[in-house]
Design a protein around this motif. Sequence first.
Motif, PDB file in Angstrom:
ATOM      1  N   GLY A  96      35.322  30.879  49.876  1.00 27.77           N
ATOM      2  CA  GLY A  96      33.960  31.114  49.401  1.00 27.77           C
ATOM      3  C   GLY A  96      33.896  31.656  47.991  1.00 27.77           C
ATOM      4  N   LEU A  97      35.018  31.592  47.262  1.00 31.08           N
ATOM      5  CA  LEU A  97      35.115  32.188  45.918  1.00 31.08           C
ATOM      6  C   LEU A  97      34.749  33.667  45.944  1.00 31.08           C
ATOM      7  CD1 LEU A  97      33.565  29.319  43.741  1.00 31.08           C
ATOM      8  CD2 LEU A  97      35.975  30.005  43.841  1.00 31.08           C
ATOM      9  N   ASN A  98      35.106  34.322  47.061  1.00 33.06           N
ATOM     10  CA  ASN A  98      34.741  35.731  47.210  1.00 33.06           C
ATOM     11  C   ASN A  98      35.711  36.681  46.524  1.00 33.06           C
ATOM     12  OD1 ASN A  98      36.994  35.745  48.893  1.00 33.06           O
ATOM     13  ND2 ASN A  98      35.815  35.733  50.793  1.00 33.06           N
ATOM     14  N   GLY A  99      36.852  36.181  46.065  1.00 33.89           N
ATOM     15  CA  GLY A  99      37.806  37.005  45.345  1.00 33.89           C
ATOM     16  C   GLY A  99      38.648  37.911  46.215  1.00 33.89           C
ATOM     17  N   THR A 100      38.627  37.679  47.531  1.00 35.21           N
ATOM     18  CA  THR A 100      39.376  38.571  48.419  1.00 35.21           C
ATOM     19  C   THR A 100      40.371  37.828  49.308  1.00 35.21           C
ATOM     20  OG1 THR A 100      37.540  38.519  50.002  1.00 35.21           O
ATOM     21  CG2 THR A 100      37.590  40.356  48.437  1.00 35.21           C
ATOM     22  N   ASP A 101      39.913  36.863  50.085  1.00 36.81           N
ATOM     23  CA  ASP A 101      40.771  36.165  51.047  1.00 36.81           C
ATOM     24  C   ASP A 101      41.249  34.837  50.473  1.00 36.81           C
ATOM     25  OD1 ASP A 101      40.236  38.159  53.061  1.00 36.81           O
ATOM     26  OD2 ASP A 101      38.267  37.210  53.312  1.00 36.81           O
ATOM     27  N   LEU A 102      42.546  34.629  50.461  1.00 38.22           N
ATOM     28  CA  LEU A 102      43.086  33.403  49.901  1.00 38.22           C
ATOM     29  C   LEU A 102      42.672  32.181  50.717  1.00 38.22           C
ATOM     30  CD1 LEU A 102      44.784  35.387  48.215  1.00 38.22           C
ATOM     31  CD2 LEU A 102      46.742  33.864  48.553  1.00 38.22           C
ATOM     32  N   ALA A 103      42.345  31.110  50.036  1.00 38.16           N
ATOM     33  CA  ALA A 103      42.072  29.832  50.691  1.00 38.16           C
ATOM     34  C   ALA A 103      43.400  29.169  51.066  1.00 38.16           C
ATOM     35  CB  ALA A 103      41.256  28.933  49.772  1.00 38.16           C
ATOM     36  N   GLU A 104      43.332  28.153  51.931  1.00 40.65           N
ATOM     37  CA  GLU A 104      44.534  27.445  52.377  1.00 40.65           C
ATOM     38  C   GLU A 104      44.927  26.401  51.331  1.00 40.65           C
ATOM     39  OE1 GLU A 104      46.434  28.094  54.788  1.00 40.65           O
ATOM     40  OE2 GLU A 104      45.242  29.534  55.936  1.00 40.65           O
ATOM     41  N   TRP A 122      35.881  36.078  37.592  1.00 44.68           N
ATOM     42  CA  TRP A 122      37.234  36.637  37.511  1.00 44.68           C
ATOM     43  C   TRP A 122      37.553  37.304  38.831  1.00 44.68           C
ATOM     44  CZ3 TRP A 122      38.796  42.044  36.361  1.00 44.68           C
ATOM     45  CH2 TRP A 122      40.096  42.158  35.869  1.00 44.68           C
ATOM     46  N   ILE A 123      38.790  37.202  39.291  1.00 45.09           N
ATOM     47  CA  ILE A 123      39.217  37.929  40.491  1.00 45.09           C
ATOM     48  C   ILE A 123      39.593  39.339  40.077  1.00 45.09           C
ATOM     49  CG2 ILE A 123      40.965  38.079  42.295  1.00 45.09           C
ATOM     50  CD1 ILE A 123      41.040  35.041  42.368  1.00 45.09           C
ATOM     51  N   ALA A 124      38.790  40.302  40.504  1.00 46.66           N
ATOM     52  CA  ALA A 124      38.969  41.687  40.045  1.00 46.66           C
ATOM     53  C   ALA A 124      40.217  42.340  40.619  1.00 46.66           C
ATOM     54  CB  ALA A 124      37.732  42.515  40.403  1.00 46.66           C
ATOM     55  N   ASP A 125      40.558  42.003  41.847  1.00 45.38           N
ATOM     56  CA  ASP A 125      41.691  42.635  42.525  1.00 45.38           C
ATOM     57  C   ASP A 125      42.994  42.000  42.034  1.00 45.38           C
ATOM     58  OD1 ASP A 125      43.726  43.304  44.452  1.00 45.38           O
ATOM     59  OD2 ASP A 125      42.153  43.851  45.875  1.00 45.38           O
ATOM     60  N   ALA A 126      43.812  42.793  41.323  1.00 53.60           N
ATOM     61  CA  ALA A 126      45.062  42.270  40.767  1.00 53.60           C
ATOM     62  C   ALA A 126      46.026  41.823  41.862  1.00 53.60           C
ATOM     63  CB  ALA A 126      45.718  43.315  39.874  1.00 53.60           C
ATOM     64  N   THR A 142      48.378  24.268  39.476  1.00 54.21           N
ATOM     65  CA  THR A 142      47.985  25.148  38.380  1.00 54.21           C
ATOM     66  C   THR A 142      46.780  25.976  38.810  1.00 54.21           C
ATOM     67  OG1 THR A 142      48.782  23.620  36.694  1.00 54.21           O
ATOM     68  CG2 THR A 142      47.119  25.220  35.998  1.00 54.21           C
ATOM     69  N   VAL A 143      46.740  27.230  38.407  1.00 55.38           N
ATOM     70  CA  VAL A 143      45.581  28.088  38.640  1.00 55.38           C
ATOM     71  C   VAL A 143      44.679  28.038  37.413  1.00 55.38           C
ATOM     72  CG1 VAL A 143      44.769  30.446  39.044  1.00 55.38           C
ATOM     73  CG2 VAL A 143      46.840  29.622  40.182  1.00 55.38           C
ATOM     74  N   ILE A 144      43.432  27.662  37.612  1.00 58.32           N
ATOM     75  CA  ILE A 144      42.442  27.629  36.537  1.00 58.32           C
ATOM     76  C   ILE A 144      41.598  28.899  36.646  1.00 58.32           C
ATOM     77  CG2 ILE A 144      40.484  26.386  35.557  1.00 58.32           C
ATOM     78  CD1 ILE A 144      41.711  23.820  36.675  1.00 58.32           C
ATOM     79  N   ALA A 145      41.689  29.745  35.621  1.00 62.05           N
ATOM     80  CA  ALA A 145      41.114  31.084  35.702  1.00 62.05           C
ATOM     81  C   ALA A 145      39.923  31.246  34.770  1.00 62.05           C
ATOM     82  CB  ALA A 145      42.178  32.127  35.360  1.00 62.05           C
ATOM     83  N   HIS A 146      38.959  32.017  35.225  1.00 67.25           N
ATOM     84  CA  HIS A 146      37.847  32.445  34.386  1.00 67.25           C
ATOM     85  C   HIS A 146      38.270  33.728  33.684  1.00 67.25           C
ATOM     86  CE1 HIS A 146      33.690  32.826  33.076  1.00 67.25           C
ATOM     87  NE2 HIS A 146      33.733  34.096  33.415  1.00 67.25           N
ATOM     88  N   ALA A 147      38.035  33.801  32.382  1.00 73.10           N
ATOM     89  CA  ALA A 147      38.575  34.907  31.588  1.00 73.10           C
ATOM     90  C   ALA A 147      37.490  35.867  31.122  1.00 73.10           C
ATOM     91  CB  ALA A 147      39.349  34.356  30.392  1.00 73.10           C
ATOM     92  N   GLU A 148      36.970  36.646  32.043  1.00 74.59           N
ATOM     93  CA  GLU A 148      36.060  37.744  31.692  1.00 74.59           C
ATOM     94  C   GLU A 148      36.245  38.872  32.686  1.00 74.59           C
ATOM     95  OE1 GLU A 148      31.840  36.775  29.822  1.00 74.59           O
ATOM     96  OE2 GLU A 148      32.191  35.563  31.610  1.00 74.59           O
ATOM     97  N   ALA A 180      40.900  40.362  30.556  1.00 74.34           N
ATOM     98  CA  ALA A 180      41.150  39.478  31.691  1.00 74.34           C
ATOM     99  C   ALA A 180      42.379  38.604  31.433  1.00 74.34           C
ATOM    100  CB  ALA A 180      39.925  38.607  31.950  1.00 74.34           C
ATOM    101  N   ILE A 181      42.477  38.066  30.227  1.00 72.39           N
ATOM    102  CA  ILE A 181      43.610  37.206  29.903  1.00 72.39           C
ATOM    103  C   ILE A 181      44.918  37.985  29.948  1.00 72.39           C
ATOM    104  CG2 ILE A 181      44.690  35.888  28.028  1.00 72.39           C
ATOM    105  CD1 ILE A 181      41.855  35.016  27.202  1.00 72.39           C
ATOM    106  N   ALA A 182      44.920  39.188  29.389  1.00 75.82           N
ATOM    107  CA  ALA A 182      46.149  39.991  29.346  1.00 75.82           C
ATOM    108  C   ALA A 182      46.677  40.259  30.748  1.00 75.82           C
ATOM    109  CB  ALA A 182      45.887  41.297  28.603  1.00 75.82           C
ATOM    110  N   ARG A 183      45.788  40.667  31.661  1.00 72.83           N
ATOM    111  CA  ARG A 183      46.246  40.946  33.025  1.00 72.83           C
ATOM    112  C   ARG A 183      46.792  39.697  33.698  1.00 72.83           C
ATOM    113  NH1 ARG A 183      42.587  41.358  38.258  1.00 72.83           N
ATOM    114  NH2 ARG A 183      42.862  39.108  37.906  1.00 72.83           N
ATOM    115  N   ASP A 184      46.042  38.600  33.600  1.00 67.38           N
ATOM    116  CA  ASP A 184      46.452  37.393  34.311  1.00 67.38           C
ATOM    117  C   ASP A 184      47.715  36.776  33.713  1.00 67.38           C
ATOM    118  OD1 ASP A 184      44.376  37.776  36.024  1.00 67.38           O
ATOM    119  OD2 ASP A 184      43.097  36.191  35.213  1.00 67.38           O
ATOM    120  N   LEU A 185      47.917  36.945  32.420  1.00 69.95           N
ATOM    121  CA  LEU A 185      49.163  36.469  31.818  1.00 69.95           C
ATOM    122  C   LEU A 185      50.364  37.259  32.328  1.00 69.95           C
ATOM    123  CD1 LEU A 185      48.144  35.794  28.105  1.00 69.95           C
ATOM    124  CD2 LEU A 185      48.896  34.099  29.794  1.00 69.95           C
ATOM    125  N   MET A 186      50.196  38.557  32.465  1.00 70.92           N
ATOM    126  CA  MET A 186      51.301  39.357  33.002  1.00 70.92           C
ATOM    127  C   MET A 186      51.623  38.953  34.435  1.00 70.92           C
ATOM    128  SD  MET A 186      50.908  43.214  31.435  1.00 70.92           S
ATOM    129  CE  MET A 186      49.154  43.429  31.694  1.00 70.92           C
TER     130      MET A 186
END
Length: 390
Positions: A96-104, A122-126, A142-148, A180-186
């Motif tokens: 559901g794009l809820n940012g918590t439970d991974l999809a299959e 952006w997925i807030a939970d690292a 590939t993971v396509i990420a929103h960067a904010e 957002a980019i810095a965290r996701d790049l790490m």
Amino acid sequence: MPGSGFSTSLETNGSFEAGKAEAETIDCRGKLLAPAIVDLGVFAIDKAAFRAGGIVRVGLMPDQSPVLDDPGIIQRGAAMGKPEIWVHPIAAATRGLNGTDLAEMAINADAGARAVATGRRWIADAGVMRRVLGYARDVGLTVIAHAEDGGLAGAAVATAGETATRLGLPAAPAIAEALAIARDLMLAEETGARIHFRQVTTARGFDLIRAARARGIAVTCGITPAHLLLSDIAMSDFRTFTHLSPPLRDESDRQAAIAALADGTIDVLTSGHDPRGPEQKRLPFADSAEGAAGAETLLALGLGFVRDGVITMERLFALLARNPARILGLDTGTLAPGEPADLILVDPDAPWLIDADQMVAKAGNTPFDGLPVQGRVLRVMKGGAFEARG
């Protein structure tokens, strides 16, 4: 010229294989024959707009109703464009794009998903994002990420600065993108995953992408023509067609984006096609829906960068076709023997005026209304067959 990306004549028998005796020869009369566009990251299926813009394949973002997070929904999404276009669904990274439970992801990949995405948010939970990246790596997506950074961006509709202050609009600092980019790049570096930032629009963001590549991280990034050609000054009359996500940046960031286009930091030029009708746009700026109809203007605006000497024609079609195809794992995007004959015939010099009221898209919410441009798609070939003339 197989492999070069361009030609002025065509020999075809259903695939791009020059030199066969049974091939039909078509004289392109000096016009540009190029790979059809692969538009990575559209939010709606809009066949007429795609045809007008020379787009044959689209990567459909998961932000649909229902969300693309289930194999049955993925399969239905892939069938939406037939027979006119190929739709390549991008599955939701979380349910559901809820940012918590991974999809299959594995099941969705088997159903036809070509990548996974965080959607408009952006997925807030690292910890969740780390699991998303690890799972995607394991299934080869590939993971396509929103960067904010959501904590900073909040409900902002503009970039903090003089324009937002003068207009009294909710605004967030441009650094929300870089954080957002810095965290996701790490996290991508730690997991070894491939990550694509759908839009990078700030100088700090581009610097982070360059540094990450120097360290060997598998990262790519895209941008829309709007963020290359417009700064936040375009919002000054409260015109909601300039309400975009991410919001328009200041002039220094726009210039940094042009430099990133020129030096190869940007990999993909995308329309971000998101047609919105008057019921969503004829509202106070902060209450209006974000997004623009960009499919039928993408090529003409891209050709402007070639005429201005920012990029070459070959690089333009790498941005529009070859690179997005590679990110989605598709064997297309170039003129080469044996590859799918997805082609467009273009008059790069044909002048026309962008007119929101005359656009064939489901809605004409373009920030470029009234702009004179050059470059028209004359014919479109999908899978070795020219489509009927529109």
